[in-house]
Structures are given as C-alpha cells and as structure tokens.
Design a protein around this motif. Structure first.
Motif, PDB file in Angstrom:
ATOM      1  N   LEU A 136      29.546  -1.813  14.634  1.00  0.00           N
ATOM      2  CA  LEU A 136      29.761  -2.262  13.255  1.00  0.00           C
ATOM      3  C   LEU A 136      30.941  -1.546  12.612  1.00  0.00           C
ATOM      4  O   LEU A 136      31.527  -2.036  11.650  1.00  0.00           O
ATOM      5  N   ALA A 137      31.274  -0.379  13.145  1.00  0.00           N
ATOM      6  CA  ALA A 137      32.407   0.360  12.592  1.00  0.00           C
ATOM      7  C   ALA A 137      33.697   0.014  13.325  1.00  0.00           C
ATOM      8  O   ALA A 137      34.745   0.553  13.015  1.00  0.00           O
TER       9      ALA A 137
ATOM     10  N   TRP B  12      37.626  -9.668  13.646  1.00  0.00           N
ATOM     11  CA  TRP B  12      37.589  -8.256  13.247  1.00  0.00           C
ATOM     12  C   TRP B  12      39.005  -7.679  13.280  1.00  0.00           C
ATOM     13  O   TRP B  12      39.440  -6.980  12.368  1.00  0.00           O
TER      14      TRP B  12
ATOM     15  N   THR C 192      25.918   4.655   8.953  1.00  0.00           N
ATOM     16  CA  THR C 192      27.345   4.433   9.145  1.00  0.00           C
ATOM     17  C   THR C 192      28.124   5.246   8.145  1.00  0.00           C
ATOM     18  O   THR C 192      27.810   5.252   6.964  1.00  0.00           O
TER      19      THR C 192
ATOM     20  N   LEU D  77      35.281   4.168   9.293  1.00  0.00           N
ATOM     21  CA  LEU D  77      35.850   2.836   9.167  1.00  0.00           C
ATOM     22  C   LEU D  77      37.286   2.932   8.661  1.00  0.00           C
ATOM     23  O   LEU D  77      38.156   2.209   9.075  1.00  0.00           O
TER      24      LEU D  77
ATOM     25  N   THR E  98      28.600  -2.560   7.516  1.00  0.00           N
ATOM     26  CA  THR E  98      29.945  -2.861   7.990  1.00  0.00           C
ATOM     27  C   THR E  98      30.758  -3.401   6.831  1.00  0.00           C
ATOM     28  O   THR E  98      30.247  -3.561   5.728  1.00  0.00           O
ATOM     29  N   ARG E  99      32.029  -3.660   7.106  1.00  0.00           N
ATOM     30  CA  ARG E  99      32.914  -4.102   6.024  1.00  0.00           C
ATOM     31  C   ARG E  99      32.396  -5.391   5.394  1.00  0.00           C
ATOM     32  O   ARG E  99      32.030  -6.325   6.093  1.00  0.00           O
TER      33      ARG E  99
END
Lengths: 304, 440
Positions: B233-234, B433, B2, B7, B399-400
C-alpha cells in the motif's frame, strides 16, 4: 441591448444618453458582466491552468508544475477514461437517435391534437420539472435490489433483478431513466415551435396533396430550423454533462464511469488532484468543439 | 500502521520554482475564505456557541453524538449547535469544508486521513488536550492520533474490528462450531456446507466501491503477512507481484459462496442478508451491529464475530483491520477554544460515558470503559482484537487517497465482473500507481 448601435449613428446616440442613463446602463451591463467573469470565465480559465499542475487543492504554495502530466496519466494509464468515453458516446447516440426523435414525435402528435393530448402532454412533461437528482432518487427507489420493482416481482435482495449491478446492461437502464426526462424536455421545446407555425402552410400542403410524412419532412421540419438547432445543441450538452443521475445511483464508485463522474471523483474529497481539472478540460473541449462547429456551419448557411 | 512519511519518500519530490509561476495565484479571490483562526486565547473562559459537525445522519450514531453534545452543554452551559452531514458527502467536501467556515469540532478518522489535513495546517494541535486526558488511552491510540510532526490532532472515539460476523442461532441450527473454523480449508468446507443447504456462505456487497477493500486487506495480510500488505500500500512492493496474484486466486475460491449480485449491493445489503438469515457469514466492520440493535435486541445478541481464518501458517491470524473513529478541531472554526473544550470532554471518560449511556453499542477507545460491562458481542470483538499483533486501519485509510478511491475501488469492481482479467487488472493497478503525481 441598445449599446449595439451601428457606427454611423454612434456619435449622435451617445449624446442622447443622459448621465443617469449611463449609470443605469453601466449597472445593467456591468453587474452581469462582472458576475459572468467571476463565476464563469475566471474559474474556467483557472481550471485550464490548474490542469497543468499537481495540487491537492489546499495550499497555493503546494502547486507544482506538471506540464502534460495529468493528461498523459489520463490518456495512457487510466482505463476508466476510455470506459467513460464509451459510455458518454452511447449516451450521446441514444439521445440523438432515440430520445430526441421520440420527443419530436410526441410533440408532433400532441400538436395534431390527438385524443387525450392534454393528458399526454402533462404526463410527458412532468418529469422535466423534477431535477435530475430527484429523477435519480425516484428511479433508484424503483429499481434497486430492495426497490419497488423487485418487490413487485416478489424477489428478495439475494435474487433481485440486477438493474444497476450488471455492467452489461446498466448503461441502458440509465439511458431509459435519462430519456424519461429528456423526451419530455424535447417535446416541450418542439411543441412551442410547432404552435408558432402558420397553419396556412399546412393547409397549402394538404391542398397540394402532400402526405402527413411529406408535410412534416418538407414543410414543418425545415420551418422549425431554429428549434432544431436548439435541440441538437441541448442534446449534445445534456449527454456530455451527464452526472446527476449516475452520481445519485452509484456515488463515485466505478459502477458506471462517465466523464462527469471522473471529474468529480478526482477533484472532490481527499483524493483531489488536478487530474480532475484535466478531465474537466477534456470534457469542455469535447462539448464546445462540436457545438461551435455545428453553430458556425448553421450560421454560415443563414448568411447565404 | 502505515507511516506516510515513507510514502513521501516514494518519489523524489518535484523541485523547481514552477510552483506559483502560473499566474493562477491571481485566482486568489476564488479560494475559500482565508482563515483568521483566532487561536485559543489562554486562560479565558470558554464560551459558546460551539459548532459540532457529525459525519453521519444514521439514527444510531446520531443518538450517541447528540447525547455527547447535550451532556457537554448541560455541564458547561455552552451552547452547541449540532450539524449533521451524510458521510460520503462529508468526506467529499472535507477539503473545502476545512478551508471555509467549518464546525469547531468535527468527526473524523485516525491515521493517514487525519495526518493529511494536519499537514496542511487545517487542524488544531491537541497536544495540550492529550496532556490532560492522555492517560485514559493506550499508547497505540496516541500514535494513531499523532501527526507527522509528532503533535496530536485527533481524539479517538471508538474502534471496531473487521471480522467474520455470523448469527449464533444459525450456526447452532447448522451444527457448526465457530471456534473450530480457524484454517482456510475448514473455512471453505464450512462455506460448502452452507451452500449445500441453499445459503449464501460469504455475503458481500461492493456497489459503493470500498466495501471489498476490507476483504482484500485481510486476504492479503493472511496470505502474505502484515509487512507485505503495508509495503504494497505504500508502494514499496508492486501490484504485479505474484504474491498479489495469489491474493486474488484465494479470493476467487470464495466467489462460488458469495451472493451473485455483489455489485448490486452496498455494505448494508450484505449485512441485510445476514439479518434475514439468507447468508451464513459476512466480513464487515462491527459497527453495523447498531443496525441489528435497531432491528431488535434479539438480533443484536444473536450476532457474533470470529477472526478471518488463517491462510498461510507463517502469518496465522496476526493482522486485523481495526479503524479508529474520533474527532478533530478545525483550525478555521470560529471558536477554537470552544472546539478544544468540547473535544476534551468527548475524549474524557465523562463524555464517553454520556455516549455509552444511550445504550447504542460502542467499543470505546477510552481505557475507562469497563470491559466487564461489555455485552457478549463486544467481548467477542475484544477477543478478536486481542488475537491480532498487527493492526491496520483500512485500505482507504492506509494508502494515498488519490489511489484508493479512484483506482483500487474500480479495479476490484472490475475483478468481480471478470475474475479472469486479474493479470490485466493488476498491471493496470501498478501502472496507475506509477502514474500518480509526486506528493508535494
């Protein structure tokens, strides 16, 4: 403290202070005030301010105004908030309806000097000297899948009794653990109050033919009013600020969401955002609101 | 892997001057001590004391890290203090730790989690170290060690694959051949066979809230492929997508073969089931093998690993979660030069060898670790890695962080509790999200 002199005496009083007195007083008043401001008020006000921002908690230059963003997020997009609220309400009700009354009952019994009361007193009081974290560790050892109770039942981890993982009952398991300590705490507070009651009151009641329950309800309980107020406030605070036991057992996972955990989960670690500050403000308002209302009403009655 | 820069572009960054306008800046005094990072003064001899921060208190890795630190002290004569913190506590406090008075060199993870702190200026640029020891590492490790600004901030220690772990002796008893279990159907029928013998087929624990993320990662990658997983995930794909629903439908097929107390057990509970031969397989990172070794060599050498089976032939078994652990140097540490010197030693084969010499199993990132000296289990890990074309770190590293822990973890837990709620859960995931604050 002596600085609370009434107006008409103020002038003469003030003259009575020598220079040294003033310095001493300055220290006595100034240092706690400064510490209080620095450690309580400034962080509290900063938290309220930060709850209206987006920030990862690292560089001041990254603080961004969010308006009500964090609150909207919590109220409209975060189901965990309502789960947590529900659990905190259960906690509060349990403490009010079960744990605290039990503590009062025990205190009353021990004060009546039933047989073995010294033993009971120390047995019930013992958990209170343990910190909540230690309480959590002890009960975790007892109840986890490879813990003492499951060992005693001869259960292996694959068929262990689920105390913490069954989300239908786990709040009550935690309530039993929390009560284990809370009951002793309330008992001790109440016992101290009971000791201070003039025994002639009881004797008078007995002479008038009052039953035990009538004596308690009409004589003891009203006389204990200051202690009752303290117990109500403590019970409320203890149930809303709950954190330690749950954190020890579940960490920040969602095993048992309560507000204290949500604050921590959103303010600590890499996932830090000021959503955690917003949770803290919500928790603060929930705690302080009812307490102020209750105390204000109590004091108003006193003035009457 | 990633790329967080994508992101960043996910949302328009909030502009505006509101930044410091809160008057909260006045709270400055509360902030962690301001940094007076004394940069590595060039040329000067490195002296102690150096502080080393370990992200573990477990016995096996501690042995390894202490050996590293001792070897460094013995070589240079510099005194090193070893400070250990339990890994969850370490993670939770890292922001404060790095802004306060951190250890000079500390243990951390590659990828997003390192880049985040590098961006904030809390890590020391290690490009010079990489210039010296970089040729001991494959390019992929250098990429994983690189911040968004193109400089390196991380020195890898080891990696481990996430795969299906099993005990060879159990498979022999059951008459199973692990290598023949490559497709989803074969896998399910194997689990069925285990179940009929009273075994747990697929041991799992998710009390910690992160363990099952690995299962989600792999089923998503197998079902929808690497690209979809990374995009999801992004934030470039949505959680309400039917493809995500399919992941949970596939996962649901495994539920009958799992232990019933998934939410009661943490990762070590799941591996314990394998150790006790109550479960046939467990999906986990191979790092736990150290616990088997601590139990007995016999248990350790009984351990084996195969890749998670193919679900969608289009994607085969082309993706694997293989997180990289390693070290960083804290910018606010008292002795940056010392920290850099220590991390260089840790990345150099000499330091790696000191860790290997402890006998604690480790698959080093360093090319110098002779793979012919790998034991059988390590060779199997290598084979599992070799089959994968795409490597992901792990959901909570890809991810975040304000999404992974507080949102995805609880969502998966509530799915375990009630799999029928899957649609509601996925809608909530997407809503949460979208409610995330913009990355500044």
């Amino acid at each position: 403290m002596s600085t609370t002199a009434t107006n008409n005496k103020q002038v003469s009083r003030r003259r009575a202070f020598s220079k040294r007195d003033k310095i001493t007083l300055g220290f006595f008043v100034g240092i706690p005030t400064a510490l209080h401001l620095a450690l309580v008020w400034i962080p509290a006000i900063a938290t309220i301010g930060l709850s209206f921002t987006y920030w990862t908690g690292i560089q001041y230059s990254n603080i961004r105004w969010a308006g009500l963003g964090n609150y909207k997020n919590i109220f409209f997009s975060t189901p965990a908030f309502y789960d947590a609220l529900q659990n905190n309400v259960i906690w509060l009700l349990w403490f009010f309806l079960i744990a605290s009354p039990l503590g009062v009952l025990l205190a009353y019994q021990i004060d009546r000097q039933i047989r073995g009361h010294k033993f009971y007193q120390s047995a019930y009081y013992m958990p209170v000297v343990l910190s909540l974290a230690v309480t959590g560790i002890i009960w975790n050892f007892m109840l986890r899948p490879d813990g003492f109770i499951n060992g005693l039942l001869g259960r292996d981890i694959d068929n262990a009794v689920s105390f913490f993982g069954n989300y239908d009952i786990n709040i009550y398991v935690i309530m039993v653990i929390a009560s284990w300590r809370h009951i002793g705490y309330i008992m001790l507070l109440y016992l101290a109050g009971l000791k201070a009651i003039d025994s002639s009151l009881r004797e008078a009641a007995a002479i008038d033919g009052a039953t035990e329950w009538e004596t308690f309800r009409k004589i003891i309980f009203p006389t204990m009013k200051p202690v009752n107020i303290i117990i109500v406030v403590i019970t409320m605070i203890e149930s809303l600020r709950a954190f330690d036991i749950v954190y020890i057992i579940y960490g920040t996972s969602a095993g048992l969401p309560i507000l204290g955990i949500l604050v921590f989960q959103n303010i600590a670690g890499e996932g830090a955002s000021m959503k955690g500050a917003a949770y803290a403000v919500i928790l603060f308002v929930l705690s302080i609101g009812p307490i102020i209302a209750y105390l204000a009403q109590q004091f108003k009655e006193d003035v009457k | 892997m990633t790329t967080p820069d994508k992101l960043l572009s996910r949302r328009s960054v909030l502009k505006g001057s509101a930044a410091g306008a809160l008057g909260i800046a006045a709270v400055g005094g509360l902030a962690a001590c301001s940094s007076d990072s004394d940069g590595a003064s060039g040329g000067a001899a490195v002296t102690g004391p150096i502080a080393f921060g370990a992200r573990t208190v477990d016995e096996q890795p501690t042995l390894q890290l202490r050996a590293l630190v001792d070897a460094y002290s013995a070589k240079t004569g510099n005194e090193v203090t070893y400070n250990a913190t339990e890994s969850n506590a370490f993670q939770n406090n890292l922001s404060q730790y790095l802004q306060g008075t951190p250890d000079d060199t500390f243990q951390w993870m590659a990828g997003y989690r390192m880049q985040f702190f590098a961006e904030q200026g809390l890590l020391v640029d290690l490009s010079d170290v990489w210039a010296e020891i970089g040729d001991q590492y494959d390019e992929s490790y250098k990429i994983a060690s690189t911040g968004l600004d193109g400089k390196q901030y991380f020195v890898p220690q080891s990696w481990y694959p996430w795969g299906m772990h099993f005990r060879k002796s159990m498979f022999a008893d059951l008459g199973l051949d692990a290598d023949s279990v490559t497709t989803w159907d074969e896998f399910l029928s194997m689990l069925d066979g285990m179940k009929s013998k009273g075994l747990i087929g697929f041991a799992a624990g998710d009390k910690g809230g992160w363990e099952a993320m690995g299962t989600f990662d792999i089923i998503n990658a197998r079902t929808n492929g690497y690209q979809f997983h990374v995009d999801l995930l992004a934030g470039r794909e949505e959680w309400t997508d039917d493809r995500v629903l399919q992941v949970f439908k596939n996962w649901e097929q495994l539920l009958p073969y799992m232990n019933t107390n998934v939410l009661d057990l943490e990762w070590d509970g799941a591996t314990q089931l394998l150790l006790q031969k109550k479960a046939g397989t467990v999906l986990m990172g191979s790092w736990f093998a150290g616990d088997f070794k601590a139990q007995s060599d016999e248990d350790y050498f009984d351990l084996s690993i195969i890749p998670f089976p193919e679900i969608n032939p289009e994607h085969g078994r082309d993706t694997i979660d293989a997180p990289i652990d390693g070290f960083c140097v804290a910018a606010n540490g008292g002795n940056n030069a010392g920290g850099i010197d220590l991390i260089k030693f840790a990345g150099d084969m000499e330091g790696v060898q000191a860790m290997l010499d402890t006998g604690v199993p480790m698959t080093s990132a360093n090319r110098g670790q002779d793979t012919s000296t790998y034991d059988a289990f390590q060779k199997e890990q290598l084979a599992v890695m070799a089959e994968a074309q795409y490597i992901t770190q792990f959901l909570d590293r890809d991810t975040r962080p304000d999404f992974a822990g507080p949102v995805v973890g609880p969502a998966i837990q509530s799915w375990f509790r009630n799999p029928n709620d899957v649609n509601k859960i996925l809608e909530s995931l997407q809503a949460q999200w979208e409610a995330l604050p913009p990355l500044s």
